[in-house]
Design a protein around this motif. Structure first.
Motif, mmCIF file in Angstrom:
data_model
loop_
_atom_site.group_PDB
_atom_site.id
_atom_site.type_symbol
_atom_site.label_atom_id
_atom_site.label_comp_id
_atom_site.label_asym_id
_atom_site.label_seq_id
_atom_site.Cartn_x
_atom_site.Cartn_y
_atom_site.Cartn_z
ATOM 1 N N ASP A 28 0.882 -1.159 -0.035
ATOM 2 C CA ASP A 28 0.122 0.050 0.092
ATOM 3 C C ASP A 28 0.888 1.394 0.233
ATOM 4 O OD1 ASP A 28 -1.802 2.088 0.273
ATOM 5 O OD2 ASP A 28 -2.223 1.452 2.331
ATOM 6 N N PHE A 29 1.013 2.078 -1.184
ATOM 7 C CA PHE A 29 1.682 3.084 -1.026
ATOM 8 C C PHE A 29 0.687 4.303 -1.731
ATOM 9 C CE2 PHE A 29 2.968 0.601 -4.612
ATOM 10 C CZ PHE A 29 2.781 1.451 -5.803
ATOM 11 N N LYS A 30 -0.632 4.234 -1.485
ATOM 12 C CA LYS A 30 -1.448 5.306 -2.155
ATOM 13 C C LYS A 30 -1.403 6.581 -1.239
ATOM 14 C CE LYS A 30 -5.046 2.419 -4.173
ATOM 15 N NZ LYS A 30 -6.396 1.903 -4.190
ATOM 16 N N TYR A 31 -1.743 7.608 -1.462
ATOM 17 C CA TYR A 31 -1.686 8.945 -1.140
ATOM 18 C C TYR A 31 -2.582 9.052 0.100
ATOM 19 C CZ TYR A 31 -1.694 13.747 0.469
ATOM 20 O OH TYR A 31 -1.548 14.870 1.343
ATOM 21 N N SER A 32 -3.644 8.560 -0.196
ATOM 22 C CA SER A 32 -5.067 8.626 0.643
ATOM 23 C C SER A 32 -4.921 7.488 1.965
ATOM 24 C CB SER A 32 -6.297 8.427 -0.052
ATOM 25 O OG SER A 32 -6.441 7.011 -0.582
ATOM 26 N N THR A 33 -4.203 6.374 1.687
ATOM 27 C CA THR A 33 -4.196 5.348 2.573
ATOM 28 C C THR A 33 -2.843 5.178 3.419
ATOM 29 O OG1 THR A 33 -3.730 3.861 0.853
ATOM 30 C CG2 THR A 33 -6.111 4.127 1.829
ATOM 31 N N ALA A 34 -1.960 5.733 2.861
ATOM 32 C CA ALA A 34 -0.542 5.638 3.341
ATOM 33 C C ALA A 34 0.306 7.007 3.705
ATOM 34 C CB ALA A 34 0.481 4.730 2.561
ATOM 35 N N ILE A 35 0.463 7.666 2.615
ATOM 36 C CA ILE A 35 1.374 8.828 2.598
ATOM 37 C C ILE A 35 0.660 10.021 3.373
ATOM 38 C CG2 ILE A 35 2.811 10.555 1.318
ATOM 39 C CD1 ILE A 35 3.280 7.368 0.897
ATOM 40 N N LYS A 36 -0.764 10.288 3.278
ATOM 41 C CA LYS A 36 -1.313 11.101 3.955
ATOM 42 C C LYS A 36 -1.182 10.898 5.515
ATOM 43 C CE LYS A 36 -5.686 13.520 4.367
ATOM 44 N NZ LYS A 36 -7.034 13.735 3.921
ATOM 45 N N THR A 37 -1.333 9.699 5.986
ATOM 46 C CA THR A 37 -1.344 9.138 7.108
ATOM 47 C C THR A 37 0.015 9.379 7.802
ATOM 48 O OG1 THR A 37 -3.063 7.699 7.095
ATOM 49 C CG2 THR A 37 -1.548 7.450 9.013
ATOM 50 N N ILE A 38 1.226 9.169 6.916
ATOM 51 C CA ILE A 38 2.509 9.504 7.606
ATOM 52 C C ILE A 38 2.778 10.767 7.506
ATOM 53 C CG2 ILE A 38 4.909 9.338 6.958
ATOM 54 C CD1 ILE A 38 4.327 6.792 5.488
ATOM 55 N N MET A 39 2.463 11.571 6.730
ATOM 56 C CA MET A 39 2.563 13.201 6.620
ATOM 57 C C MET A 39 1.567 13.690 8.115
ATOM 58 S SD MET A 39 4.385 13.956 4.355
ATOM 59 C CE MET A 39 5.206 12.247 4.294
ATOM 60 N N GLN A 40 0.409 13.382 8.145
ATOM 61 C CA GLN A 40 -0.373 13.838 9.229
ATOM 62 C C GLN A 40 0.345 13.483 10.584
ATOM 63 O OE1 GLN A 40 -4.324 11.916 9.930
ATOM 64 N NE2 GLN A 40 -5.135 14.083 9.671
ATOM 65 N N ASN A 41 0.621 12.441 10.922
ATOM 66 C CA ASN A 41 1.212 11.929 12.173
ATOM 67 C C ASN A 41 2.575 12.163 12.639
ATOM 68 O OD1 ASN A 41 -1.433 10.849 12.794
ATOM 69 N ND2 ASN A 41 -0.954 8.750 12.042
ATOM 70 N N LYS A 42 3.321 12.363 11.388
ATOM 71 C CA LYS A 42 4.925 12.527 11.723
ATOM 72 C C LYS A 42 5.588 13.930 11.106
ATOM 73 C CE LYS A 42 5.278 7.505 12.402
ATOM 74 N NZ LYS A 42 6.023 6.314 11.610
ATOM 75 N N CYS A 43 4.813 14.603 10.427
ATOM 76 C CA CYS A 43 5.341 15.824 9.579
ATOM 77 C C CYS A 43 4.535 17.080 9.836
ATOM 78 C CB CYS A 43 5.381 15.470 8.094
ATOM 79 S SG CYS A 43 6.473 13.847 7.877
ATOM 80 N N GLN A 44 3.070 16.930 9.879
ATOM 81 C CA GLN A 44 2.564 18.241 9.897
ATOM 82 C C GLN A 44 2.423 19.187 10.993
ATOM 83 O OE1 GLN A 44 -1.609 17.657 8.754
ATOM 84 N NE2 GLN A 44 -1.174 16.381 7.006
ATOM 85 N N GLY A 45 3.009 18.705 12.156
ATOM 86 C CA GLY A 45 2.974 19.392 13.266
ATOM 87 C C GLY A 45 4.064 20.375 12.969
ATOM 88 N N CYS A 46 5.215 20.182 12.272
ATOM 89 C CA CYS A 46 6.469 21.226 12.029
ATOM 90 C C CYS A 46 6.062 21.923 10.559
ATOM 91 C CB CYS A 46 7.477 20.690 12.041
ATOM 92 S SG CYS A 46 8.046 19.828 13.588
#
Length: 237
Positions: free
Chosen positions: A153-171
Protein backbone atom coordinates in the motif's frame (compact mmCIF):
# COMPACT_ATOMS: atom_id res chain seq x y z
CA UNK A 1 33.76 -26.24 34.20
CA UNK A 2 32.21 -28.45 36.90
CA UNK A 3 28.64 -29.70 36.83
CA UNK A 4 27.45 -27.18 39.44
CA UNK A 5 28.76 -24.19 37.48
CA UNK A 6 27.36 -25.61 34.24
CA UNK A 7 23.93 -25.96 35.80
CA UNK A 8 24.01 -22.36 37.03
CA UNK A 9 25.01 -21.06 33.59
CA UNK A 10 22.22 -23.04 31.92
CA UNK A 11 19.69 -21.78 34.47
CA UNK A 12 20.70 -18.16 33.95
CA UNK A 13 20.65 -18.51 30.16
CA UNK A 14 17.21 -20.12 30.09
CA UNK A 15 15.79 -17.64 32.58
CA UNK A 16 17.10 -14.70 30.56
CA UNK A 17 15.60 -16.13 27.39
CA UNK A 18 12.21 -16.55 29.04
CA UNK A 19 12.22 -13.03 30.44
CA UNK A 20 13.20 -11.57 27.10
CA UNK A 21 10.57 -13.50 25.18
CA UNK A 22 7.84 -12.29 27.56
CA UNK A 23 8.89 -8.67 27.49
CA UNK A 24 6.41 -6.55 25.54
CA UNK A 25 7.61 -3.03 26.29
CA UNK A 26 10.46 -1.49 24.33
CA UNK A 27 13.31 -0.57 26.69
CA UNK A 28 14.17 3.10 26.79
CA UNK A 29 17.66 4.19 25.89
CA UNK A 30 19.79 5.24 28.86
CA UNK A 31 20.20 8.81 27.61
CA UNK A 32 17.17 9.64 25.51
CA UNK A 33 14.41 7.40 26.79
CA UNK A 34 13.40 6.83 23.18
CA UNK A 35 11.82 3.53 22.20
CA UNK A 36 14.12 1.01 20.60
CA UNK A 37 11.60 -0.86 18.56
CA UNK A 38 11.21 0.86 15.21
CA UNK A 39 13.23 1.64 12.13
CA UNK A 40 15.08 -1.65 12.26
CA UNK A 41 15.92 -1.52 15.97
CA UNK A 42 15.31 -4.59 18.15
CA UNK A 43 11.89 -4.99 19.65
CA UNK A 44 9.23 -4.44 17.00
CA UNK A 45 10.56 -6.11 13.86
CA UNK A 46 8.24 -8.98 13.05
CA UNK A 47 5.92 -8.17 15.94
CA UNK A 48 2.44 -7.71 14.48
CA UNK A 49 0.33 -4.81 15.69
CA UNK A 50 -2.85 -5.57 17.57
CA UNK A 51 -5.81 -3.63 16.15
CA UNK A 52 -6.97 -3.12 19.73
CA UNK A 53 -3.76 -1.44 20.91
CA UNK A 54 -2.11 1.95 20.45
CA UNK A 55 1.70 1.93 20.34
CA UNK A 56 3.97 4.65 21.67
CA UNK A 57 6.72 4.39 19.07
CA UNK A 58 4.38 4.03 16.11
CA UNK A 59 1.73 6.63 16.93
CA UNK A 60 2.11 8.63 20.13
CA UNK A 61 5.75 9.68 20.05
CA UNK A 62 5.65 10.86 16.42
CA UNK A 63 2.59 12.99 17.17
CA UNK A 64 4.14 14.59 20.23
CA UNK A 65 7.50 15.01 18.54
CA UNK A 66 6.05 16.82 15.52
CA UNK A 67 3.53 19.02 17.32
CA UNK A 68 4.84 19.57 20.87
CA UNK A 69 8.57 18.81 21.13
CA UNK A 70 9.51 21.44 18.57
CA UNK A 71 11.66 24.57 18.63
CA UNK A 72 10.05 27.29 20.70
CA UNK A 73 7.89 24.84 22.60
CA UNK A 74 8.86 21.67 24.43
CA UNK A 75 12.14 20.56 22.89
CA UNK A 76 15.27 20.31 25.03
CA UNK A 77 16.55 23.74 24.00
CA UNK A 78 13.31 25.71 24.46
CA UNK A 79 11.71 23.74 27.34
CA UNK A 80 8.75 26.15 27.49
CA UNK A 81 7.43 26.41 31.06
CA UNK A 82 10.07 23.87 32.05
CA UNK A 83 8.40 21.11 30.06
CA UNK A 84 10.46 18.84 27.78
CA UNK A 85 8.65 16.19 25.74
CA UNK A 86 11.50 14.68 23.75
CA UNK A 87 11.48 11.20 25.28
CA UNK A 88 9.21 8.58 26.76
CA UNK A 89 10.56 9.21 30.25
CA UNK A 90 9.89 12.95 30.05
CA UNK A 91 6.45 12.45 28.55
CA UNK A 92 5.51 10.12 31.40
CA UNK A 93 5.97 12.99 33.87
CA UNK A 94 2.67 14.32 32.56
CA UNK A 95 0.85 11.03 32.20
CA UNK A 96 -0.97 8.90 34.75
CA UNK A 97 -0.75 5.41 33.28
CA UNK A 98 -4.22 3.90 33.00
CA UNK A 99 -6.00 7.21 33.61
CA UNK A 100 -6.18 9.64 30.70
CA UNK A 101 -8.74 11.85 32.45
CA UNK A 102 -6.21 12.69 35.18
CA UNK A 103 -3.21 13.02 32.85
CA UNK A 104 -1.98 16.58 32.31
CA UNK A 105 -0.82 15.79 28.78
CA UNK A 106 -4.22 14.53 27.70
CA UNK A 107 -6.10 17.37 29.37
CA UNK A 108 -4.15 20.10 27.57
CA UNK A 109 -4.39 18.29 24.24
CA UNK A 110 -8.22 18.01 24.38
CA UNK A 111 -8.86 21.58 25.52
CA UNK A 112 -10.77 23.71 23.04
CA UNK A 113 -9.79 27.19 24.26
CA UNK A 114 -6.61 29.22 23.72
CA UNK A 115 -4.88 27.21 26.44
CA UNK A 116 -4.94 24.03 24.41
CA UNK A 117 -1.81 22.35 23.13
CA UNK A 118 -0.47 22.82 20.57
CA UNK A 119 -1.46 26.47 21.08
CA UNK A 120 -3.27 28.38 18.35
CA UNK A 121 -2.65 29.15 15.52
CA UNK A 122 -1.06 25.69 15.29
CA UNK A 123 -3.68 23.10 14.30
CA UNK A 124 -5.30 21.14 17.10
CA UNK A 125 -4.98 17.37 17.18
CA UNK A 126 -7.68 15.61 15.20
CA UNK A 127 -10.45 13.67 16.90
CA UNK A 128 -8.71 10.44 15.89
CA UNK A 129 -5.37 11.56 17.30
CA UNK A 130 -6.91 12.60 20.61
CA UNK A 131 -8.68 9.25 20.81
CA UNK A 132 -5.38 7.45 20.17
CA UNK A 133 -3.68 9.34 23.00
CA UNK A 134 -6.55 8.58 25.35
CA UNK A 135 -6.53 4.91 24.46
CA UNK A 136 -2.74 4.62 24.78
CA UNK A 137 -2.81 6.14 28.27
CA UNK A 138 -5.77 4.06 29.41
CA UNK A 139 -4.01 0.93 28.13
CA UNK A 140 -1.14 1.61 30.51
CA UNK A 141 0.93 4.19 28.60
CA UNK A 142 3.49 1.54 27.64
CA UNK A 143 6.77 2.26 25.84
CA UNK A 144 5.87 -0.18 23.10
CA UNK A 145 6.15 -0.63 19.35
CA UNK A 146 5.11 -3.00 16.58
CA UNK A 147 5.31 -3.67 12.85
CA UNK A 148 2.16 -2.54 11.05
CA UNK A 149 3.41 -1.21 7.73
CA UNK A 150 2.67 -2.84 4.37
CA UNK A 151 4.74 -1.71 1.39
CA UNK A 152 2.08 -3.04 -0.97
CA UNK A 153 0.00 0.00 0.00
CA UNK A 154 1.58 3.25 -1.11
CA UNK A 155 -1.47 5.27 -2.10
CA UNK A 156 -1.58 8.87 -0.96
CA UNK A 157 -4.97 8.56 0.74
CA UNK A 158 -4.23 5.40 2.70
CA UNK A 159 -0.49 5.56 3.38
CA UNK A 160 1.33 8.79 2.56
CA UNK A 161 -1.28 11.17 3.97
CA UNK A 162 -1.29 9.28 7.27
CA UNK A 163 2.50 9.42 7.55
CA UNK A 164 2.49 13.16 6.84
CA UNK A 165 -0.35 13.81 9.27
CA UNK A 166 1.11 11.88 12.18
CA UNK A 167 4.83 12.56 11.74
CA UNK A 168 5.35 15.72 9.70
CA UNK A 169 2.45 18.18 9.78
CA UNK A 170 3.16 19.35 13.32
CA UNK A 171 6.19 21.24 11.97
CA UNK A 172 5.02 21.73 8.39
CA UNK A 173 1.62 23.43 8.37
CA UNK A 174 0.42 26.94 7.42
CA UNK A 175 0.92 28.17 11.01
CA UNK A 176 4.39 26.63 11.34
CA UNK A 177 6.15 26.40 8.00
CA UNK A 178 9.33 24.63 9.02
CA UNK A 179 11.82 25.25 6.25
CA UNK A 180 9.04 27.01 4.34
CA UNK A 181 7.44 23.62 3.63
CA UNK A 182 3.73 22.87 4.04
CA UNK A 183 2.92 19.16 4.26
CA UNK A 184 -0.69 19.56 5.38
CA UNK A 185 -2.10 19.23 1.85
CA UNK A 186 -1.57 16.97 -1.12
CA UNK A 187 -0.33 19.94 -3.16
CA UNK A 188 2.35 20.73 -0.59
CA UNK A 189 3.46 17.11 -0.22
CA UNK A 190 3.70 16.67 -3.99
CA UNK A 191 5.69 19.89 -4.36
CA UNK A 192 8.21 18.66 -1.77
CA UNK A 193 8.36 15.27 -3.47
CA UNK A 194 9.10 16.82 -6.86
CA UNK A 195 12.08 18.75 -5.50
CA UNK A 196 13.55 15.59 -4.00
CA UNK A 197 13.56 17.12 -0.52
CA UNK A 198 10.80 14.91 0.86
CA UNK A 199 12.58 11.64 0.13
CA UNK A 200 16.02 13.06 0.93
CA UNK A 201 14.85 14.22 4.35
CA UNK A 202 13.27 10.92 5.38
CA UNK A 203 16.32 8.85 4.36
CA UNK A 204 18.50 11.36 6.22
CA UNK A 205 20.54 12.14 3.12
CA UNK A 206 23.58 14.36 3.63
CA UNK A 207 22.92 17.98 2.76
CA UNK A 208 19.21 17.68 3.58
CA UNK A 209 17.61 18.36 6.96
CA UNK A 210 16.77 14.97 8.52
CA UNK A 211 13.11 14.41 9.24
CA UNK A 212 11.32 13.93 11.56
CA UNK A 213 13.51 16.62 13.09
CA UNK A 214 14.83 15.55 16.48
CA UNK A 215 12.81 12.35 16.30
CA UNK A 216 13.25 8.74 15.30
CA UNK A 217 13.94 7.90 11.68
CA UNK A 218 10.89 6.59 9.87
CA UNK A 219 10.65 2.81 9.69
CA UNK A 220 12.14 1.32 6.52
CA UNK A 221 8.68 0.24 5.43
CA UNK A 222 7.27 3.80 5.54
CA UNK A 223 10.31 5.11 3.68
CA UNK A 224 9.65 2.46 1.03
CA UNK A 225 6.02 3.54 0.79
CA UNK A 226 7.10 7.14 0.20
CA UNK A 227 9.66 6.09 -2.41
CA UNK A 228 7.13 3.93 -4.25
CA UNK A 229 4.55 6.72 -4.21
CA UNK A 230 7.07 9.18 -5.64
CA UNK A 231 8.30 6.69 -8.26
CA UNK A 232 4.70 6.09 -9.32
CA UNK A 233 4.22 9.78 -10.05
CA UNK A 234 3.19 11.22 -6.66
CA UNK A 235 -0.47 10.75 -7.48
CA UNK A 236 -3.42 11.99 -5.44
CA UNK A 237 -4.85 8.50 -5.28
Amino acid sequence: MNKHVSAVVIFITVTAAILYSCKHEIPAGPETGLPGGISGLPGSVGRPCSPDSVYFANTIFPLINSSCAIAGCHDAASHAEGVVLTSYNNIMRYVVAGNAANSKLYKVIVRTDNERMPPPPAPAWTTEQKAALQKWINQGAKNNACDKCDTVDFKYSTAIKTIMQNKCQGCHNPASLGGGVDLSTYTGVKASALTGKLYGSVIWSSGVSAMPKGGIKLPDCEITQIRKWIDAGSQNN
